[in-house]
Design a protein around this motif. Structure first.
Motif, PDB file in Angstrom:
ATOM      1  N   ALA A 292      -5.570 -13.565   7.217  1.00  0.00           N
ATOM      2  CA  ALA A 292      -7.329 -13.560   7.459  1.00  0.00           C
ATOM      3  C   ALA A 292      -7.606 -11.956   7.470  1.00  0.00           C
ATOM      4  N   ARG A 293      -5.725 -11.287   7.313  1.00  0.00           N
ATOM      5  CA  ARG A 293      -6.810  -9.268   8.019  1.00  0.00           C
ATOM      6  C   ARG A 293      -6.464  -9.407   6.605  1.00  0.00           C
ATOM      7  N   HIS A 294      -6.101 -10.092   5.415  1.00  0.00           N
ATOM      8  CA  HIS A 294      -6.659  -9.590   3.994  1.00  0.00           C
ATOM      9  C   HIS A 294      -8.162  -9.357   3.428  1.00  0.00           C
ATOM     10  N   ALA A 295      -8.516 -10.456   3.778  1.00  0.00           N
ATOM     11  CA  ALA A 295     -10.083 -11.475   3.987  1.00  0.00           C
ATOM     12  C   ALA A 295     -11.303 -10.058   3.351  1.00  0.00           C
ATOM     13  N   ASP A 296     -11.447  -9.270   3.896  1.00  0.00           N
ATOM     14  CA  ASP A 296     -12.213  -7.813   3.578  1.00  0.00           C
ATOM     15  C   ASP A 296     -11.604  -6.243   3.406  1.00  0.00           C
ATOM     16  N   ASP A 297      -9.987  -6.919   1.965  1.00  0.00           N
ATOM     17  CA  ASP A 297      -9.576  -5.561   1.895  1.00  0.00           C
ATOM     18  C   ASP A 297      -9.559  -5.230   0.429  1.00  0.00           C
ATOM     19  N   ARG A 298      -9.994  -4.595   0.314  1.00  0.00           N
ATOM     20  CA  ARG A 298     -10.837  -4.262  -1.187  1.00  0.00           C
ATOM     21  C   ARG A 298      -9.511  -3.846  -2.424  1.00  0.00           C
ATOM     22  N   ALA A 299      -8.507  -2.905  -1.758  1.00  0.00           N
ATOM     23  CA  ALA A 299      -7.329  -2.076  -1.835  1.00  0.00           C
ATOM     24  C   ALA A 299      -6.411  -3.261  -2.703  1.00  0.00           C
ATOM     25  N   PRO A 300      -5.778  -2.979  -3.925  1.00  0.00           N
ATOM     26  CA  PRO A 300      -5.481  -4.244  -3.900  1.00  0.00           C
ATOM     27  C   PRO A 300      -3.676  -3.660  -3.362  1.00  0.00           C
ATOM     28  N   LEU A 301      -2.886  -4.638  -3.911  1.00  0.00           N
ATOM     29  CA  LEU A 301      -1.088  -4.907  -3.782  1.00  0.00           C
ATOM     30  C   LEU A 301      -0.606  -3.803  -3.741  1.00  0.00           C
ATOM     31  N   ASP A 302      -0.508  -2.622  -4.877  1.00  0.00           N
ATOM     32  CA  ASP A 302       0.086  -1.669  -5.415  1.00  0.00           C
ATOM     33  C   ASP A 302      -0.667  -0.490  -6.253  1.00  0.00           C
ATOM     34  N   PRO A 303      -1.659   0.385  -5.922  1.00  0.00           N
ATOM     35  CA  PRO A 303      -1.895   1.048  -6.704  1.00  0.00           C
ATOM     36  C   PRO A 303      -1.485   2.092  -8.312  1.00  0.00           C
ATOM     37  N   GLN A 304      -0.363   1.409  -7.814  1.00  0.00           N
ATOM     38  CA  GLN A 304       0.591   2.953  -8.647  1.00  0.00           C
ATOM     39  C   GLN A 304       1.612   1.798  -9.580  1.00  0.00           C
ATOM     40  N   SER A 305       1.335   0.724  -9.411  1.00  0.00           N
ATOM     41  CA  SER A 305       2.223  -0.382  -9.756  1.00  0.00           C
ATOM     42  C   SER A 305       2.333  -0.506 -11.096  1.00  0.00           C
ATOM     43  N   SER A 306       3.408  -0.658 -12.255  1.00  0.00           N
ATOM     44  CA  SER A 306       3.071  -1.189 -13.088  1.00  0.00           C
ATOM     45  C   SER A 306       2.289  -2.305 -13.301  1.00  0.00           C
ATOM     46  N   CYS A 307       2.140  -3.574 -13.152  1.00  0.00           N
ATOM     47  CA  CYS A 307       2.002  -4.542 -13.064  1.00  0.00           C
ATOM     48  C   CYS A 307       0.500  -4.710 -13.239  1.00  0.00           C
ATOM     49  N   ALA A 308      -0.644  -5.114 -13.597  1.00  0.00           N
ATOM     50  CA  ALA A 308      -1.690  -5.610 -13.285  1.00  0.00           C
ATOM     51  C   ALA A 308      -2.219  -5.806 -12.372  1.00  0.00           C
TER      52      ALA A 308
END
Length: 376
Positions: A292-308
């Motif tokens: 549930a801690r991710h329910a309001d998290d606007r961040a992506p999993l990894d902003p530097q990843s090559s995977c969209a």
């Protein structure tokens, strides 16, 4: 198909090595992680997406494909590569592990394994010769001998019985292997967690002219230190000029530890299975998107990843997809995980080539540790 099967070591750093496996359908860069395509598909991914993630080779499963749709049917439709639209190399396992773990009823003897399908109860007999025939019908580039894999822990007597049976089956598998340009067969070292048995198995298989050697019977419930101890025990007795394959492994940490000890190839259902259940593998460690801690998290999993999928979607959106049981969530996280595993392998190859493997391993483990601390 043209070409030959070969293995070349390009670089080394300690016991680790990076190189290339040459097959008739392309080159596999090592160390390599093979996504598992159990039933002629890497679950929740398009074949081209698997390729774009960096995978050179995938794994197919004899047990599942012989039961549905059938090896003869796949052969009549052009072989497994054409059937699943994967032009690159394919390794097929022998089917033995799944027979032992999935079949409703089974009876093992010197001939092979008689079993009932877990799908419809139909009866089958899988022998070393039949396993090789099925793999040839599928058209796989790397075929595995039929062996018996016993769960750990087990008694020394049980480990010895299964190891000796696997050696006899190895001889029959090698004899039945249909030689063809670019095609290979690997033997499988067994012996449970008993060092003398592992050494005996490795020495015997090394004398049988297999194209590569695998270490089987690990990642079946034993602690990591036991797995590492068995790898360390076996490696000095495997031919250095042939590929070394650790079957069914595993976690990113297991892979890193094994690469440092000379393993070249890996496979595991873990990244795809985890992706279908809301668990992402990243350079920050594991992230449970069901939390549930991710329910309001606007961040992506990894902003530097090559995977969209890791870079362009918020954690909140991924969390929502799994809570809503939307298929897209499974697809996106499977892409994230396969991409991370391939990025890890690429990083290991580069670090070995630059002779900075120890530093690279320290850096990625530090990243996992920071991620773990941040998630607490």
């Amino acid at each position: 198909m043209t070409g030959r099967f070969a293995f070349e070591i390009d670089s080394g750093d300690g016991d680790a090595r990076s190189g290339r496996i040459f097959t008739a359908r392309g080159v596999v860069r090592t160390p390599a992680f093979m996504p598992v395509g159990t039933a002629a598909t890497v679950k929740a991914m398009f074949p081209q997406d698997v390729r774009d993630a960096g995978a050179d080779i995938v794994l197919g499963n004899v047990y599942h494909l012989m039961l549905r749709p059938g090896a003869e049917r796949i052969a009549s439709l052009g072989g497994l590569h054409e059937f699943m639209r994967w032009p690159g190399p394919i390794l097929t396992d022998s089917g033995g592990f799944q027979v032992m773990s999935l079949s409703k009823l089974r009876k093992l003897d010197e001939r092979g394994v008689a079993f009932q399908s877990h799908i419809d109860g139909s009866k089958h007999l899988l022998t070393p010769e039949r396993s090789m025939e099925i793999q040839a019908l599928l058209g796989s580039d790397i075929q595995m001998q039929l062996d018996e894999c016993v769960p750990l822990p087990c008694t020394d007597a049980e480990a010895e019985r299964a190891m000796r049976l696997s050696l006899r089956w190895a001889e029959r598998s090698r004899k039945s292997f249909a030689e063809a340009p670019g095609r290979a067969i690997f033997g499988i070292v067994q012996g449970g967690a008993v060092k003398p048995l592992r050494i005996e198995s490795a020495k015997a298989l090394s004398s049988m002219d297999f194209h590569g050697l695998a270490i089987g019977g690990l990642a079946v419930g034993e602690p990591q230190d036991v797995m590492i101890d068995m790898i360390r025990t076996v490696m000095p007795h495997l031919p250095e000029h042939k590929p070394h394959y650790l079957m069914g492994v595993g976690t990113p940490d297991d892979i890193v530890e094994a690469v440092m000890r000379g393993v070249d190839m890996f496979d595991c259902v873990m990244p795809t299975r985890a992706g279908r259940h809301g668990l992402a593998y990243t350079r920050f460690g594991k992230v449970n998107l069901m939390n549930a801690r991710h329910a309001d998290d606007r961040a992506p999993l990894d902003p530097q990843s090559s995977c969209a999928a890791a870079r362009d979607y918020s954690r909140a959106y991924l969390h929502h997809l799994f809570k809503a049981r939307e298929i897209l969530g499974m697809m996106l996280l499977t892409q994230v995980n396969i991409a991370y595993y391939q990025e890890l392998m690429a990083g290991l190859r580069e670090a070995i080539a630059m002779r900075r493997l120890a530093d690279f391993v320290a850096e990625i483990k530090e990243g996992w540790a920071r991620g773990l601390e941040a998630s607490v």
